[in-house]
Design an enzyme around this catalytic site. Structure first.
Site, short mmCIF file in Angstrom:
data_model
loop_
_atom_site.label_atom_id
_atom_site.label_comp_id
_atom_site.label_asym_id
_atom_site.label_seq_id
_atom_site.Cartn_x
_atom_site.Cartn_y
_atom_site.Cartn_z
N ASN A 38 0.88 -1.18 0.00
CA ASN A 38 0.00 0.00 0.00
C ASN A 38 0.91 1.23 0.00
O ASN A 38 1.49 1.55 1.03
CB ASN A 38 -0.89 -0.05 1.25
CG ASN A 38 -1.69 1.22 1.45
OD1 ASN A 38 -1.79 2.05 0.53
ND2 ASN A 38 -2.27 1.38 2.62
N TRP A 39 0.99 1.87 -1.14
CA TRP A 39 1.93 3.00 -1.27
C TRP A 39 1.37 4.27 -0.64
O TRP A 39 2.06 5.29 -0.57
CB TRP A 39 2.28 3.24 -2.74
CG TRP A 39 3.06 2.13 -3.39
CD1 TRP A 39 3.44 0.94 -2.82
CD2 TRP A 39 3.56 2.10 -4.73
NE1 TRP A 39 4.14 0.17 -3.72
CE2 TRP A 39 4.23 0.86 -4.92
CE3 TRP A 39 3.50 2.98 -5.81
CZ2 TRP A 39 4.84 0.49 -6.11
CZ3 TRP A 39 4.11 2.62 -7.02
CH2 TRP A 39 4.76 1.40 -7.16
N LYS A 40 0.12 4.23 -0.23
CA LYS A 40 -0.54 5.40 0.41
C LYS A 40 -0.37 6.64 -0.48
O LYS A 40 -0.30 6.52 -1.69
CB LYS A 40 0.00 5.61 1.81
CG LYS A 40 -0.07 4.35 2.67
CD LYS A 40 0.10 4.60 4.13
CE LYS A 40 0.11 3.29 4.87
NZ LYS A 40 0.07 3.45 6.32
N HIS B 96 -9.52 0.85 5.05
CA HIS B 96 -8.23 1.06 5.71
C HIS B 96 -8.41 1.96 6.92
O HIS B 96 -9.24 2.87 6.91
CB HIS B 96 -7.23 1.68 4.72
CG HIS B 96 -5.83 1.69 5.25
ND1 HIS B 96 -5.38 2.63 6.14
CD2 HIS B 96 -4.80 0.84 5.04
CE1 HIS B 96 -4.11 2.36 6.45
NE2 HIS B 96 -3.74 1.27 5.79
N GLU C 242 -6.82 4.36 8.03
CA GLU C 242 -6.65 5.81 7.78
C GLU C 242 -7.92 6.38 7.16
O GLU C 242 -8.29 7.53 7.44
CB GLU C 242 -5.41 6.05 6.90
CG GLU C 242 -4.13 5.85 7.70
CD GLU C 242 -2.94 5.34 6.92
OE1 GLU C 242 -2.93 5.43 5.69
OE2 GLU C 242 -1.99 4.83 7.56
N GLU D 259 -5.26 -5.30 10.66
CA GLU D 259 -4.27 -4.25 10.86
C GLU D 259 -4.53 -3.54 12.18
O GLU D 259 -5.35 -2.61 12.25
CB GLU D 259 -4.36 -3.23 9.72
CG GLU D 259 -4.11 -3.83 8.36
CD GLU D 259 -3.54 -2.79 7.40
OE1 GLU D 259 -2.42 -3.02 6.90
OE2 GLU D 259 -4.19 -1.76 7.18
N GLY E 67 2.37 2.07 10.77
CA GLY E 67 3.27 3.21 10.60
C GLY E 67 3.97 3.64 11.87
O GLY E 67 4.58 4.70 11.93
N SER F 177 3.54 -2.31 10.34
CA SER F 177 5.00 -2.31 10.48
C SER F 177 5.63 -3.67 10.18
O SER F 177 6.56 -4.10 10.87
CB SER F 177 5.41 -1.82 11.87
OG SER F 177 4.92 -0.50 12.08
N GLY G 192 2.77 -1.14 4.33
CA GLY G 192 2.81 0.29 4.06
C GLY G 192 4.23 0.74 3.81
O GLY G 192 4.78 0.59 2.71
N GLY G 193 4.88 1.28 4.84
CA GLY G 193 6.21 1.87 4.72
C GLY G 193 7.22 1.02 3.96
O GLY G 193 7.92 1.52 3.06
C1 PEP Z 1 -0.83 -0.06 6.16
O1 PEP Z 1 -1.02 1.14 6.08
O2 PEP Z 1 -1.63 -0.84 5.64
C2 PEP Z 1 0.35 -0.52 6.90
C3 PEP Z 1 0.38 -1.73 7.34
O3 PEP Z 1 1.37 0.40 7.09
P1 PEP Z 1 2.82 0.11 7.73
O4 PEP Z 1 3.35 -1.13 7.10
O5 PEP Z 1 3.63 1.33 7.37
O6 PEP Z 1 2.60 -0.03 9.20
#
Ligand code: PEP
Length: 251
Positions: free
Chosen positions: A10-12, A96, A98, A168, A174, A214, A235-236
């Site tokens: 997920n490049w957000k 999600h 967010e 999640e 994040g 993470s 994500g990251g």
């Molecule tokens: C996400 O936003 O779906 C996620 C898991 O982010 P991160 O890996 O950065 O925690």
């Protein structure tokens, strides 16, 4: 029951078109031929077409980060399932955290989106997960139960089977904090039990449940080794092709 792992990046709200092209090229170079794990990348809307072009002919699939449930019309700022499908999208992330916390996503809108995605023959990745407060106050199970039942309300078993669920925990997204493999698996087992109550054991054994929060190359192996962790929503670490590859094929 063996389920094929599914890792989605997920490049957000990251990458310009040029950066997305470069990142997609790197992803294709490192995991484009992997076939024992399903792999997808979910760039921002503006870069879907660019990334679609780059991943063509590889095993990397395209995902979108959100969608609107209406097919078309006066919904300024929104994008429909048909629009996503037309640029080559296969998967759509819905619910999600967010979206839930910053943009007013509710269990009801998650449900509408999930239904629209399925009706368009796209594949939803339905996100659920508790906040730290909810975990600490002991309401985690109740929250996840509500989110899962809400997302799948009115959906047939036949359609449910096509969905991926992403667990999640909000406190791990994040933040650098990761659920321990045991914590993650416990939640996944709980989610699978709800799916079994809704759609029967057979469907619950087919549906893949990704972990997100993470996830990195150095914790991916232990998380993915758990009985009910069937991949990750990243994500990251999805913004660096080398890290993403280290999760797709952890050492
Ligand atoms: C996400 O936003 O779906 C996620 C898991 O982010 P991160 O890996 O950065 O925690």
């Amino acid at each position: 029951m063996s389920r094929k792992n599914f890792i989605a990046g997920n490049w957000k709200m990251n990458t310009t078109a040029d950066q997305a092209r470069a990142l997609a090229q790197e992803v294709v170079a490192v995991v484009g031929q992997v076939d024992d794990v399903d792999v997808a990348v979910c760039p921002p809307y503006t870069n879907l077409a660019t990334v679609a072009e780059v991943i063509k002919g590889s095993n990397v699939k395209l995902g979108a980060q959100d969608v609107h449930w209406e097919p078309k019309g006066a919904f300024t700022g929104k994008v429909s399932c048909d629009m996503l499908k037309n640029v080559g999208v296969t998967y759509v992330i819905v619910g999600h955290s967010e979206q839930r916390s910053y943009f007013g996503e509710t269990d009801e809108t998650v449900n509408k989106k999930t239904k629209a995605v399925l009706a368009a023959d796209l594949l939803p990745i339905v996100c659920v997960g508790e906040t730290l407060e909810e975990r600490k106050s002991g309401s985690m199970d109740k929250v996840i139960d509500r989110q899962v039942r809400g997302a799948f309300d009115g959906i047939s078993a036949q359609d449910a089977e096509k969905c991926t669920i992403a667990y999640e925990p909000v406190w791990a997204i994040g933040t650098g904090e990761t659920a321990s493999p045991e914590q993650a698996n416990q939640a996944h087992v709980f989610i699978r039990k709800i799916v079994s109550e809704l759609f029967g054991e057979q469907i619950s054994n087919i549906i893949r449940i990704q972990y997100g929060g993470s996830m990195k190359p150095d914790n991916a192996k232990a998380l993915l080794a758990q009985s009910d962790v069937d991949g990750g929503l990243i994500g990251g670490a999805a913004l660096k092709a080398g890290d993403f590859a280290g999760i797709v094929q952890p050492k």
